[in-house]
Design a protein around this motif. Sequence first.
Motif, PDB file in Angstrom:
ATOM      1  N   UNK A 193       6.273  -0.718  -0.236  1.00 10.35           N
ATOM      2  CA  UNK A 193       5.103  -1.308   0.395  1.00 10.35           C
ATOM      3  C   UNK A 193       4.195  -1.908  -0.669  1.00 10.35           C
ATOM      4  N   UNK A 194       3.642  -3.060  -0.383  1.00 10.30           N
ATOM      5  CA  UNK A 194       2.673  -3.709  -1.260  1.00 10.30           C
ATOM      6  C   UNK A 194       1.354  -3.848  -0.508  1.00 10.30           C
ATOM      7  N   UNK A 195       0.262  -3.578  -1.203  1.00 12.94           N
ATOM      8  CA  UNK A 195      -1.058  -3.675  -0.565  1.00 12.94           C
ATOM      9  C   UNK A 195      -1.411  -5.143  -0.342  1.00 12.94           C
ATOM     10  N   UNK A 196      -1.906  -5.443   0.856  1.00 14.03           N
ATOM     11  CA  UNK A 196      -2.282  -6.807   1.202  1.00 14.03           C
ATOM     12  C   UNK A 196      -3.519  -7.206   0.413  1.00 14.03           C
ATOM     13  N   UNK A 197      -3.500  -8.382  -0.153  1.00 13.37           N
ATOM     14  CA  UNK A 197      -4.607  -8.851  -0.983  1.00 13.37           C
ATOM     15  C   UNK A 197      -5.830  -9.179  -0.131  1.00 13.37           C
ATOM     16  N   UNK A 198      -6.988  -9.246  -0.814  1.00 21.53           N
ATOM     17  CA  UNK A 198      -8.229  -9.633  -0.156  1.00 21.53           C
ATOM     18  C   UNK A 198      -8.983  -8.504   0.507  1.00 21.53           C
ATOM     19  N   UNK A 199      -8.537  -7.251   0.354  1.00 21.31           N
ATOM     20  CA  UNK A 199      -9.226  -6.112   0.952  1.00 21.31           C
ATOM     21  C   UNK A 199     -10.190  -5.483  -0.051  1.00 21.31           C
ATOM     22  N   UNK A 200     -11.045  -4.605   0.463  1.00 20.72           N
ATOM     23  CA  UNK A 200     -11.926  -3.848  -0.415  1.00 20.72           C
ATOM     24  C   UNK A 200     -11.107  -2.908  -1.288  1.00 20.72           C
ATOM     25  N   UNK A 201     -11.732  -2.445  -2.356  1.00 22.98           N
ATOM     26  CA  UNK A 201     -11.030  -1.571  -3.294  1.00 22.98           C
ATOM     27  C   UNK A 201     -10.582  -0.286  -2.605  1.00 22.98           C
ATOM     28  N   UNK A 202      -9.444   0.229  -3.043  1.00 24.48           N
ATOM     29  CA  UNK A 202      -8.895   1.452  -2.447  1.00 24.48           C
ATOM     30  C   UNK A 202      -9.846   2.633  -2.630  1.00 24.48           C
ATOM     31  N   UNK A 203      -9.974   3.430  -1.579  1.00 23.46           N
ATOM     32  CA  UNK A 203     -10.822   4.606  -1.672  1.00 23.46           C
ATOM     33  C   UNK A 203     -10.325   5.610  -2.685  1.00 23.46           C
ATOM     34  N   UNK A 204      -9.003   5.785  -2.783  1.00 24.22           N
ATOM     35  CA  UNK A 204      -8.460   6.736  -3.756  1.00 24.22           C
ATOM     36  C   UNK A 204      -8.748   6.295  -5.179  1.00 24.22           C
TER      37      UNK A 204
END
Length: 698
Positions: free
Chosen positions: A398-409
């Motif tokens: 899985x790859x994180x979709x770009x353009x989102x807020x920074x990961x909470x972790x």
Amino acid sequence: MMPSFAICPSANLLFRICPSAKPSASPQALVSAKKLSLWTPSVTVRACGIPAMTPPSPPPPPPGAAPFPDLNLSLFPKLEPKPEPLDHFAAVGPLDTFLPPSIPSPSPRPDAVEEQNASLFAEYLRLARLFAAAASSAGHNHLSLVPAPPPPLDPPPASSSAVVAARKKRKPRSADMVRASSLSVRDQLHFRDVVRRTRITFDSLRCLLIREEDKGEAFEAIWGKKTRPDLKASSLMGDRDLWLNRDRRIIGSIPGISIGDVFFFRLELVVLGLHGQSQAGIDYVPASRSATGEPIATSIIVSGGYEDDEDSGLMLVYTGHGGRGPNMLKHSCDQKLEGGNLALERSMNYGVEIRVIRGIRSRKGPVGKIYVYDGLYKIVNCWMDVGKSGFGIYKYKLLRIEGQEEMGSAILRFAEDLKVNPLTARPAGYVSLDMSMGKENFPILLFNDIDDDQEPLLYEYLPRPVFPVDAFQGKANSDTGNGCECTSNCSAGCYCAKKNGGEFPYDGNGFLTKGKPVIYECNNWCRCPPTCPNRVSQRGVKHRFEVFRSNETGWGVRSLDLIRAGQFVCEFSGIVLTSEQTEILSTKGHCLVHPGQFPGRWVEWGDISDVFPDYVPPNFPPLPGLNFSIDVSRSRNVACYLSHSGSPNVFVQFVLFDHNNLLYPHAMIFAMENIPPLRELSIDYGVGGDEPVEKLTM
């Protein structure tokens, strides 16, 4: 023949209209309706376009015939859809497309079976185009859902008791897959408040059940068999239809839930609809309820339970489920491509985005783990591999979709680095490493990487408010010298419990369990030790705060620690003025905070009226009208930099402990929800919607 959907704005209802039995008839027959709220927000909901129509099964191919994909039994072939108007996709983007996988080329040797299948396929395309045209002409382009197969009709009950049992049966989750997008600011605030209200109910029930367990047999007589409080709380809410997003299966982001939100119980994820499985790591629509006859995955939880997982944040290799015995950490047999494993593979082919929640070990959590929502990922590959235990496993990249807020972790890890050495983690921007000059329990950082403003350093830092002499004199304070006689921690029935209406407002960990007009904490005349659970806010701040410069709010406040819902944050501090002094200084340009203007959001904390309609909010001890103010023109503390919000994450709870004068309570601030590290704190100052807020933070 084609299903359509419509919103009835006058009744605030979402209707699903099913096709009639005859192909020539117009859509009719209302099948389901769910009242969403007192106000229906203008949400753009887009279909996950899996075709729901199933053509009749063709006869088996004759021996030697070339294979052709069976539209009823095999995976859906890829359709090249007719191009739609550009404005239909303008609000949702490319991820809103939900397409089946590719179809093989027709056999070079056509026969009767292939011709029949091709005819069925062409008929499907014709109907799909007709449906699209009908929806467009009706003005319903903004709403499109994927209908699930209609549930089978239940046989008539045999007796009246069966009717009662059927009414008590919890409704199953809907298999209708929808995607919400293009939410306005008003919509976002509405859904955030709905989520917050649901979380408050869950926490309030859980805390109530913990307190009630001490009653022993009386507990079982009222609540039934003892069980985990979080499990019981979620069950009570489910029985009363208070679980969110049960009437639709949301693909992608859940309205009202932000990236970085932190949860302490998996059942809380179930209640909110973020992840519908209380134990399984893969949440999916099962094949038996899917419109396509195939399972579709919607979210996963990554908690380190599989030894073959690889997690670097933006890239994740997730191990499928199965292959392990009870309480086993390693695989003991091969995994199978079924259930959640098949659902992930199907979601990859259809391009369905997956919500990823990470389970992280933490001492902050009551069960030693917290769950952080990290946003949307897309499955780009899946394969069968041999795991470390020597058995076959399915892996999904899985790859994180770009353009989102920074990961909470990632923010959690960064906040831990800031607490250890802020100058190493963030070399530039710090104006002061402790603007309180050692007056608080923990340093208050001052950060500005925007301009040269250092205004907070111009004020005297005052950790406690300075009350006028009137607060310690007069009839209202006649019982100042009274206190409890407890030699250890206070218990039910003591003097201070009676002052609070017969029950303490805090649990054993110091979290607020029920808001009150005013709370009496143990005071200097009480014999209980400083560790008494009824001494909470008087101990001062317990978190590391950072006052920071922002383009949006001027100066703001954020914590380097995770703040749990119901936990004490800080106190509004300054020079407390009488009503006469307030009237004089308000005309001279002084910066004043008026505690009497804060809305009574304490009523929300501990409110379980959604579960028990007979619940009565606490009205004891009564609180008179407050006419005093707090002057922060020269002396102030960290609370004076809180930003205003109509949908805040902290609220004011009035507390007395050093005097008992109800006219001058302390304005203590508590968390209304779990607040992740580095998220800005906001409070409702009680101003009207059109009234400008006089910023304390500019």
